[in-house]
Each structure stands twice: as C-alpha cells, then as structure tokens.
Design an enzyme around this catalytic site. Structure first.
Site, PDB file in Angstrom:
ATOM      1  CG  HIS A 196     -39.208 115.419  -1.994  1.00 14.72           C
ATOM      2  ND1 HIS A 196     -40.433 115.095  -1.448  1.00 14.72           N
ATOM      3  CD2 HIS A 196     -38.309 114.645  -1.339  1.00 14.72           C
ATOM      4  CE1 HIS A 196     -40.276 114.178  -0.520  1.00 14.72           C
ATOM      5  NE2 HIS A 196     -38.987 113.873  -0.433  1.00 14.72           N
TER       6      HIS A 196
ATOM      7  CG  HIS B  13     -34.537 113.122   1.752  1.00 15.65           C
ATOM      8  ND1 HIS B  13     -35.253 113.200   2.929  1.00 15.65           N
ATOM      9  CD2 HIS B  13     -35.422 112.738   0.791  1.00 15.65           C
ATOM     10  CE1 HIS B  13     -36.520 112.865   2.686  1.00 15.65           C
ATOM     11  NE2 HIS B  13     -36.646 112.592   1.394  1.00 15.65           N
TER      12      HIS B  13
ATOM     13  CE  LYS C 114     -43.107 115.134   3.098  1.00 18.36           C
ATOM     14  NZ  LYS C 114     -41.923 114.551   2.508  1.00 18.36           N
TER      15      LYS C 114
ATOM     16  CG  HIS D 113     -44.704 110.330   2.839  1.00 14.95           C
ATOM     17  ND1 HIS D 113     -43.435 110.017   2.374  1.00 14.95           N
ATOM     18  CD2 HIS D 113     -45.386 109.155   2.855  1.00 14.95           C
ATOM     19  CE1 HIS D 113     -43.364 108.719   2.134  1.00 14.95           C
ATOM     20  NE2 HIS D 113     -44.532 108.167   2.419  1.00 14.95           N
TER      21      HIS D 113
ATOM     22  CG  HIS E 281     -42.554 111.064  -2.731  1.00 20.14           C
ATOM     23  ND1 HIS E 281     -43.734 110.747  -2.117  1.00 20.14           N
ATOM     24  CD2 HIS E 281     -41.685 111.328  -1.733  1.00 20.14           C
ATOM     25  CE1 HIS E 281     -43.571 110.812  -0.812  1.00 20.14           C
ATOM     26  NE2 HIS E 281     -42.338 111.171  -0.554  1.00 20.14           N
TER      27      HIS E 281
ATOM     28  CG  ASP F 268     -37.935 111.057  -2.188  1.00 17.04           C
ATOM     29  OD1 ASP F 268     -37.382 111.521  -1.183  1.00 17.04           O
ATOM     30  OD2 ASP F 268     -38.671 110.056  -2.160  1.00 17.04           O
TER      31      ASP F 268
HETATM   32  C1  NCD Z   1     -36.816 109.080   2.262  1.00 20.42           C
HETATM   33  C2  NCD Z   1     -35.623 109.112   3.212  1.00 20.42           C
HETATM   34  O1  NCD Z   1     -34.774 108.207   3.144  1.00 20.42           O
HETATM   35  O2  NCD Z   1     -35.500 110.056   4.002  1.00 20.42           O
HETATM   36  N1  NCD Z   1     -36.932 107.764   1.714  1.00 20.42           N
HETATM   37  C3  NCD Z   1     -37.577 107.404   0.588  1.00 20.42           C
HETATM   38  O3  NCD Z   1     -37.661 106.212   0.308  1.00 20.42           O
HETATM   39  N2  NCD Z   1     -38.094 108.291  -0.224  1.00 20.42           N
HETATM   40  C4  NCD Z   1     -38.045 109.528   2.977  1.00 20.42           C
HETATM   41  C5  NCD Z   1     -39.219 109.827   2.078  1.00 20.42           C
HETATM   42  O4  NCD Z   1     -39.211 110.799   1.333  1.00 20.42           O
HETATM   43  O5  NCD Z   1     -40.193 109.069   2.113  1.00 20.42           O
HETATM   44 ZN    ZN Z   2     -38.350 112.162   0.456  1.00 17.92          ZN
END
Ligand code: NCD
Ligand code: ZN
Length: 347
Positions: free
Chosen positions: A14, A16, A99, A136, A174, A246
């Site tokens: 996971h 970003h 997702k 999520h 998460h 995450d």
């Molecule tokens: C994530 C993001 O910033 O894209 N933020 C987070 O707090 N984890 C989005 C997510 O995974 O919920």
């Molecule tokens: Zn995330």
C-alpha cells in the site's frame, strides 16, 4: 559484534507515489522494496485500465533505471466503473487490484462509492476473475465517532459485501484496531495490511502536548490497546497480516495548516523502524514474513528472489527530517526513537 539480519527483499502492499514533481521527488525513497501496490487516489483518480497504464508509464519514467521497484497498479472504484474494463485490465497485466474508497473517507476520495449495491456487478466480476479488492475500511456517516469508523465499517459495510460475494478476495487496508485484526483472523479470503506508523504511534502522539500534524493520517491512530493489538498481529507471523506502509507524502504547508491533510511519509525509514519494532517484541525472526513473504503469498505472487541486509550498529542510522519536493518540502515520519538498524542494500 553487529547483529545482522538477511531477509528476502520486502514489498510494500500500500503506497502513494503521487504524480508530477512529487512523484519524481519521492519515488526513490521506496527503492528497498521489490514491488509496491500503487494507490490510485490522484486528482483526478485512476479509474480506467487506460489511465492505470498511463500512470504506470509515468512512474516507470520517474523511477528510471536506478530504482528497480515494480509498481503494481490499482483502479479506483467508482459507481460507474465498468466490470469489463476491470477484468480486461487485469487480464492484460495492467492492474493487480481494485481500490474501494467510501466517498469522503480520506484524501481524494470524493469520487468513491456511496451506494455499495451499485458496485456489486464489479465485485462479482472480480470474484470470478480472482482480482483482489483493497478496502479503505471506514464509514463516513457524520454520526459515527471518527475513532469508531473502522469497527462500524466492518459490521455495516464489509461483512455484508463479503457475504453477498463470498468468492471476493479482500484486503483490509491499514487496519488500526483490534476489531480489524480480530475480524481478519475469523474469516477466509481476507487479509490486512498494517502500516509502519500504526505500530509506533497511538492517538496521544497526535494530540498530547500540542497538535502534531505529521502524525495525523487516516484511519487515525487509535488508543494504545489497539496499537498493541496491531503489533501482536504484525509480529505473529500470521500469513493474513502484511506490510503496507501507506506512505503518503503531502507538502508541509498542506499538513501544517488549519485544515491539515492526512498522511504520514514513512518510505525512507520504514525498514529501520520495523526492525526496531520487531526486535523490541522479540520477533526479529518474523520480520521477513510480515515484510517480504505474507503479502506476496496473499496476492498469489512469488517472494522476491533477492535479499536485503539489516545491520544493527552502535550509531543510529540517519534519515533526513525533510526531503525536497519541487518547490515544497515533505516531513519524514519521526518515530521518536533512534534507529540503530541500518539497511544495506547491495542489489
Ligand atoms: C492517504 C493519502 O494522503 O492519499 N492518506 C492517509 O492518511 N493515509 C489516503 C489513505 O490511504 O487514506
Ligand atoms: Zn493510503
């Protein structure tokens, strides 16, 4: 003598990576990982197979030759997602998963799902084709306390979805509660990712002694008993629990704000933090399961062939407090303790 631990190269289930200048600035910090499941919550989101293909090319261009991370793409599920497009994108090897964001649950989730019945045909097609669903897991009902959103989601949304489509393979992303961990243990066809930061912080870290925006993420960290439950799940070796950092970078000005964004940037120091956590819990021998073996097995993929070495030294590893990102800076997650485990990656 320095203690040393050789493990299969870990994966991040996971992650970003963002886009544009941020992607270019931060993608190299995930270089220790073999593969990563890439979250699709861009603006606008990655909703079609074609968009996933194009996003993957932008990521590969940003990674260039010196970073071997293999991005595994996902599609952002909307109420108008075409099941045939999902199945085709999976068949073509473009996506590894889909997702599900409940609309309004987190960063860039406005196009997410409000009416879960509308996406049932997509779930059916995914179950049939063996495509995993990353979830999520938070309700967005304003009447539900933010600290209860995960537990309520399991009862009201996730369990009904899974009963209606029992063949669907689901990853609860998460997880932050003992309720999440217990639910995962009680079910088939269900796994969960656990982040690095949720093994380290509880809600006091965010709120006591002044508000700490860099510890704010979603799902928000819960009370200490939940953190301990997550540590037990992660360090147990149970194949249903695996690492999804995450890691979610935001420019500092967007976090240090009257309405700060959610997300912790943990990519740079994750493996050092995890080694510390597993050592503290007497579970160093199970770190490889959590970070390198369980996730691949859940996704039906082989473990990585190569390895990384973690070495415990007398002097702490140093990580930058902030990294530059275009005209901005991103603060690196501070675990609040020195990191004696160094990553030695000679690949
Ligand atoms: C994530 C993001 O910033 O894209 N933020 C987070 O707090 N984890 C989005 C997510 O995974 O919920
Ligand atoms: Zn995330």
């Amino acid at each position: 003598m320095n203690q040393s631990l050789l493990i299969r190269r870990p994966d991040d289930w996971h992650l970003h990576l963002r886009d544009g200048a941020m992607l270019n600035a931060i993608c190299g910090y995930s270089a220790h990982f073999g593969r990563a499941i890439i979250m699709p919550n861009l603006v606008p989101p990655v909703v079609t197979g074609e968009q996933a293909r194009s996003y993957r090319s932008r990521i590969l261009a940003a990674l260039q030759k010196h970073v071997t991370l293999r991005p595994l793409m996902t599609l952002y599920l909307t109420e108008t997602t075409d099941p045939a497009d999902v199945v085709q994108a999976h068949r073509d090897g473009v996506i590894a998963a889909v997702k599900l964001y409940p609309a309004g649950a987190t960063t860039n989730s406005a196009s997410g799902v409000r009416d879960f019945n509308k996406v049932r045909p997509v779930f059916e097609a995914m179950a049939e084709a063996g495509i995993p669903l990353c979830v999520h897991g938070e309700v967005t009902d304003p009447d539900i306390d933010i600290f209860d959103r995960e537990a309520v989601f399991i009862d009201r949304v996730l369990d009904p979805i899974r009963r209606k489509t029992p063949g669907l393979r689901v990853i609860m992303e998460h997880i932050t509660t003992s309720d999440g961990a217990d639910y995962v243990r009680s079910q088939d066809n269900l796994g969960a990712t656990i982040t690095t930061h949720h093994l380290v912080i509880n809600r006091n870290h965010i709120l006591v002694g002044g508000i700490k925006p860099h510890y704010y993420c979603l799902p928000v960290a819960k009370r200490e008993s939940h953190r301990i439950a997550l540590r037990q799940a992660a360090t147990s070796g149970d194949p249903r629990f695996f690492l999804g950092t995450d890691s979610a970078p935001h420019p500092d000005h967007a976090k240090e704000s009257a309405c700060g964004c959610a997300g912790c940037f943990t990519a740079p120091n994750t493996m050092s933090i995890l080694a510390h956590v597993f050592e503290e819990d007497g579970a160093l021998d199970r770190l490889e399961k959590f970070a390198s073996l369980n996730g691949a097995a859940f996704y039906g993929l082989p473990a990585n062939d190569d390895t990384i070495r973690l070495v415990r030294r007398d002097t702490p590893a140093t990580y930058p407090a902030k990294v530059p990102a275009g005209d901005d800076e991103v603060t690196v997650f501070d675990p609040g303790f020195p990191l004696y485990w160094h990553v030695e990656d000679n690949a």
